[in-house]
Design a protein around this motif. Sequence first.
Motif, PDB file in Angstrom:
ATOM      1  N   LYS A   9       0.838  -1.198   0.000  1.00 26.73           N
ATOM      2  CA  LYS A   9       0.000   0.000   0.000  1.00 26.73           C
ATOM      3  C   LYS A   9       0.878   1.256   0.000  1.00 26.73           C
ATOM      4  CE  LYS A   9      -4.393   0.354   1.783  1.00 26.73           C
ATOM      5  NZ  LYS A   9      -5.406   0.313   2.804  1.00 26.73           N
ATOM      6  N   VAL A  10       1.936   1.237   0.799  1.00 23.26           N
ATOM      7  CA  VAL A  10       2.869   2.373   0.844  1.00 23.26           C
ATOM      8  C   VAL A  10       3.569   2.523  -0.507  1.00 23.26           C
ATOM      9  CG1 VAL A  10       5.010   3.225   1.884  1.00 23.26           C
ATOM     10  CG2 VAL A  10       3.189   2.322   3.345  1.00 23.26           C
ATOM     11  N   ILE A  11       3.975   1.409  -1.102  1.00 24.49           N
ATOM     12  CA  ILE A  11       4.635   1.448  -2.409  1.00 24.49           C
ATOM     13  C   ILE A  11       3.707   2.079  -3.451  1.00 24.49           C
ATOM     14  CG2 ILE A  11       5.442  -0.008  -4.323  1.00 24.49           C
ATOM     15  CD1 ILE A  11       6.627  -1.869  -2.084  1.00 24.49           C
ATOM     16  N   ASN A  12       2.449   1.650  -3.463  1.00 19.33           N
ATOM     17  CA  ASN A  12       1.482   2.235  -4.400  1.00 19.33           C
ATOM     18  C   ASN A  12       1.313   3.728  -4.150  1.00 19.33           C
ATOM     19  OD1 ASN A  12       0.963  -0.131  -5.809  1.00 19.33           O
ATOM     20  ND2 ASN A  12      -0.673  -0.748  -4.436  1.00 19.33           N
ATOM     21  N   TRP A  13       1.301   4.132  -2.890  1.00 15.50           N
ATOM     22  CA  TRP A  13       1.183   5.547  -2.545  1.00 15.50           C
ATOM     23  C   TRP A  13       2.384   6.325  -3.082  1.00 15.50           C
ATOM     24  CZ3 TRP A  13      -1.846   9.374  -1.390  1.00 15.50           C
ATOM     25  CH2 TRP A  13      -1.305  10.544  -0.867  1.00 15.50           C
ATOM     26  N   ALA A  20       8.587   7.724  -7.361  1.00 14.56           N
ATOM     27  CA  ALA A  20       9.204   6.870  -8.372  1.00 14.56           C
ATOM     28  C   ALA A  20       8.093   6.484  -9.338  1.00 14.56           C
ATOM     29  CB  ALA A  20       9.805   5.623  -7.726  1.00 14.56           C
ATOM     30  N   ASP A  21       8.468   6.121 -10.557  1.00 15.26           N
ATOM     31  CA  ASP A  21       7.424   5.808 -11.537  1.00 15.26           C
ATOM     32  C   ASP A  21       7.113   4.316 -11.662  1.00 15.26           C
ATOM     33  OD1 ASP A  21       9.735   5.121 -12.834  1.00 15.26           O
ATOM     34  OD2 ASP A  21       9.387   6.338 -14.605  1.00 15.26           O
ATOM     35  N   SER A  22       7.841   3.477 -10.917  1.00 15.60           N
ATOM     36  CA  SER A  22       7.593   2.037 -10.960  1.00 15.60           C
ATOM     37  C   SER A  22       8.234   1.392  -9.733  1.00 15.60           C
ATOM     38  CB  SER A  22       8.204   1.423 -12.220  1.00 15.60           C
ATOM     39  OG  SER A  22       9.614   1.519 -12.156  1.00 15.60           O
ATOM     40  N   GLU A  23       7.915   0.122  -9.523  1.00 21.45           N
ATOM     41  CA  GLU A  23       8.540  -0.600  -8.419  1.00 21.45           C
ATOM     42  C   GLU A  23      10.047  -0.720  -8.636  1.00 21.45           C
ATOM     43  OE1 GLU A  23       6.666  -4.334  -7.486  1.00 21.45           O
ATOM     44  OE2 GLU A  23       4.783  -3.352  -6.936  1.00 21.45           O
ATOM     45  N   LYS A  24      10.458  -0.911  -9.882  1.00 23.35           N
ATOM     46  CA  LYS A  24      11.895  -1.005 -10.167  1.00 23.35           C
ATOM     47  C   LYS A  24      12.600   0.301  -9.820  1.00 23.35           C
ATOM     48  CE  LYS A  24      15.421  -1.909 -13.648  1.00 23.35           C
ATOM     49  NZ  LYS A  24      16.385  -1.409 -12.691  1.00 23.35           N
ATOM     50  N   ALA A  25      12.003   1.420 -10.205  1.00 28.66           N
ATOM     51  CA  ALA A  25      12.594   2.724  -9.890  1.00 28.66           C
ATOM     52  C   ALA A  25      12.642   2.941  -8.382  1.00 28.66           C
ATOM     53  CB  ALA A  25      11.809   3.837 -10.574  1.00 28.66           C
ATOM     54  N   LEU A  26      11.613   2.486  -7.694  1.00 30.37           N
ATOM     55  CA  LEU A  26      11.572   2.607  -6.237  1.00 30.37           C
ATOM     56  C   LEU A  26      12.665   1.746  -5.607  1.00 30.37           C
ATOM     57  CD1 LEU A  26       9.950   4.078  -4.068  1.00 30.37           C
ATOM     58  CD2 LEU A  26       8.446   2.105  -3.952  1.00 30.37           C
ATOM     59  N   ALA A  27      12.833   0.533  -6.121  1.00 35.57           N
ATOM     60  CA  ALA A  27      13.896  -0.350  -5.626  1.00 35.57           C
ATOM     61  C   ALA A  27      15.259   0.317  -5.795  1.00 35.57           C
ATOM     62  CB  ALA A  27      13.861  -1.681  -6.373  1.00 35.57           C
ATOM     63  N   LYS A  54      13.893   2.931   5.417  1.00 35.85           N
ATOM     64  CA  LYS A  54      14.240   3.478   4.101  1.00 35.85           C
ATOM     65  C   LYS A  54      12.983   3.882   3.335  1.00 35.85           C
ATOM     66  CE  LYS A  54      18.642   1.269   2.961  1.00 35.85           C
ATOM     67  NZ  LYS A  54      19.331   0.468   1.951  1.00 35.85           N
ATOM     68  N   LEU A  55      11.970   3.009   3.390  1.00 36.45           N
ATOM     69  CA  LEU A  55      10.709   3.280   2.703  1.00 36.45           C
ATOM     70  C   LEU A  55      10.062   4.544   3.263  1.00 36.45           C
ATOM     71  CD1 LEU A  55       9.073   1.837   0.481  1.00 36.45           C
ATOM     72  CD2 LEU A  55       7.823   0.670   2.280  1.00 36.45           C
ATOM     73  N   CYS A  56      10.013   4.645   4.581  1.00 32.85           N
ATOM     74  CA  CYS A  56       9.401   5.813   5.219  1.00 32.85           C
ATOM     75  C   CYS A  56      10.236   7.076   5.008  1.00 32.85           C
ATOM     76  CB  CYS A  56       9.209   5.561   6.714  1.00 32.85           C
ATOM     77  SG  CYS A  56       7.960   4.314   7.060  1.00 32.85           S
ATOM     78  N   GLY A  57      11.512   6.903   4.750  1.00 33.37           N
ATOM     79  CA  GLY A  57      12.377   8.054   4.480  1.00 33.37           C
ATOM     80  C   GLY A  57      12.011   8.767   3.191  1.00 33.37           C
ATOM     81  N   LEU A  58      11.270   8.099   2.319  1.00 36.28           N
ATOM     82  CA  LEU A  58      10.858   8.711   1.057  1.00 36.28           C
ATOM     83  C   LEU A  58       9.640   9.618   1.226  1.00 36.28           C
ATOM     84  CD1 LEU A  58      11.348   5.657  -1.315  1.00 36.28           C
ATOM     85  CD2 LEU A  58      12.882   7.595  -0.970  1.00 36.28           C
ATOM     86  N   ASP A  59       8.912   9.435   2.338  1.00 36.89           N
ATOM     87  CA  ASP A  59       7.766  10.288   2.659  1.00 36.89           C
ATOM     88  C   ASP A  59       7.659  10.316   4.178  1.00 36.89           C
ATOM     89  OD1 ASP A  59       5.259  11.417   3.234  1.00 36.89           O
ATOM     90  OD2 ASP A  59       4.300  10.505   1.494  1.00 36.89           O
TER      91      ASP A  59
END
Length: 140
Positions: A9-13, A20-27, A54-59
Amino acid sequence: MTDIQRVKKVINWLIFQEVADSEKALADLLGYTKSSFSQIINGRVPISEKFVKKLCGLDENINEVWILRGEGTMFKNTPNGLQVVEINRDAWKVIQLQAESLAARDKQIEELVGLLKEQIRESKKTGVPTGDIATSAVAG
């Protein structure tokens, strides 16, 4: 909801927010290979606190405790005054299908524009007006 579902859900957000524009870009942004990122979000590797940080560091508004333990809500504060609405799985599927349909239509339009540009280039070379080429292509 499982921790994996919360991470997804966070990734989709984050993708929706254009972090990022995709899961790969997010990775890549998080410093993971697509393979290791995929293993984490598909539950093959346990979700670590380091990954969540790390994930939460993006938002900064993402609630780390919610991801890890399911306590509270996804956001510390409602983002930009938006009202957070839960979307059920069926509605999400409809949204995804509509997005795929629009993407396919965009691709078709791009291909048509490319064909028209090519016809214009050809007409400039041959001196035949583009209307004649388009008419003969349709009649042809």
